[in-house]
Structure formats: structure tokens, C-alpha cells
Design an enzyme around this catalytic site. Structure first.
Site: not given
Length: 197
Positions: A61-63, A65-66
Site C-alpha cells: 500500500v505504501c508505494p 501513497e508515495i
């Protein structure tokens, strides 16, 4: 420590971060050339700040968002708002992740590391798993928190909603639900007059 909330003063910090921009274009002769420091002491008058925390590098999920913050970075700039990302992973892990992930190679804002967890703990977003929550803080130019949100680790945040919040907060006016830039603001006196009629 409980999570900081609206009206609280955001804590000072001084963290090492992977430099913003295309890492391939960095004129690097030693590993330190890929890193910089980000500090609350660097804040400039009139500049708003979004500080977002992500739990782990090399995750799923994190990439996304970034990448979304990167794609909309110019919109933050238009609103005199800087963006800083923070994780509890170390700077070398973040560097390696950015180098190998095609969507992260040219992130235009610093991605900082809080390896000691001190800053994350002070913000109240260190979870029981020992990593930071998926938290977002919007700070006014005086470093006062104007918005805070935390999402479940499996659900990415909406960057467009964060931009909408920045736009609304910067008006200083009363903004109705789902307000968008260019729409009217609530005038309490007018509302009271209508109720009285």
C-alpha cells in the site's frame, strides 16, 4: 503517548532523509551524497506542511501513497505547502526501495527515517507492532496541527482529500462538507437570518 491532535504544537525533529528528485541524476561520489537532513528548524514563513508517516518499505500500500503524493506534488506547491514523508525504516532501506521501484525513483520530496522511533513516539503514531501508523498531519506556518488522520494499515489514504483539506484550511473560512476550491463559504450570519425567517 497519545496521538497529537488539532491545536497541538507539532514537535521539532531533525532526521536523515533520502534526497528528493531522480536518484539517477544525483551527482554522487559517495553514499552520503544520496542523503540529506530534514529539520523543523528549516521551516520558512508562510509555508504549510504535510507530514505523512508510512509503516514499512518494500510493502504494497505504501508505494501507492508515495506515488500519489508525487503525482500531486505541484498542487501542494501551488498552495505553499511542503511535503515530508517519514518511516521507522532506515535511510538505506528507503534508498534501496526508491532505486528499485520504478514509481519511486523520482519522488520530489524528502523521505525521512526515524530509526530511533523518538519522533514517531512523540507524535503518538508508534503502534504496537513497532512501526508507525499510516498517519497524516497538516501543519500551518506556525507549526500548529490543523488536521490529523490515521488509516488502517491495509487502507491507503486519499491524497486528493489531503489537498482539499489544505485548500479549505488556508481559506480560514467555514467550509461545508465536501467543499471544493472556488465554492462559497458558510456565512454564519446569513445562516442565522435564514433560520429566523
Amino acid at each position: 503517548m497519545p496521538i497529537l491532535t488539532v491545536g497541538d504544537k507539532f514537535p521539532d525533529f531533525d532526521l536523515i532523509a533520502v534526497k528528493p528528485g531522480d536518484l539517477v541524476m544525483v551527482d554522487a561520489y559517495k553514499q552520503e551524497d544520496y542523503f540529506t537532513r530534514v529539520s523543523s528548524q528549516d521551516r520558512r514563513p508562510g509555508i504549510w506542511t504535510v507530514v505523512f508517516f508510512w509503516p514499512k518499505n518494500f510493502s504494497f500500500v505504501c508505494p501507492t501513497e508515495i506515488t500519489a503524493f508525487s503525482e500531486h506534488y505541484q498542487e501542494f506547491r501551488v498552495h505553499n505547502c511542503q511535503v515530508i514523508g517519514v518511516t521507522t525504516d532506515n535511510e538505506y532501506s528507503t534508498f534501496a526501495w526508491r532505486r528499485m521501484h520504478p514509481d519511486l525513483r523520482a519522488v520530489p520530496f524528502p523521505l525521512a527515517s526515524d530509526l530511533t522511533h523518538d519522533f514517531v513516539r512523540e507524535c503518538g503514531v508508534l503502534n504496537s507492532g513497532g512501526v508507525c501508523d499510516r498517519a497524516t498531519f497538516i501543519l500551518d506556518p506556525d507549526w500548529n496541527i490543523q488536521h490529523v488522520s490515521v488509516a488502517a494499515s491495509n487502507v491507503g489514504r486519499s491524497v486528493m482529500e489531503i489537498i482539499r483539506q489544505v485548500e479549505a484550511l488556508q481559506t480560514g473560512a467555514m467550509c461545508f462538507a465536501d467543499w471544493r476550491a472556488g465554492q462559497y463559504h458558510i456565512n454564519p450570519l446569513e445562516e442565522l437570518r435564514e433560520i429566523a425567517v
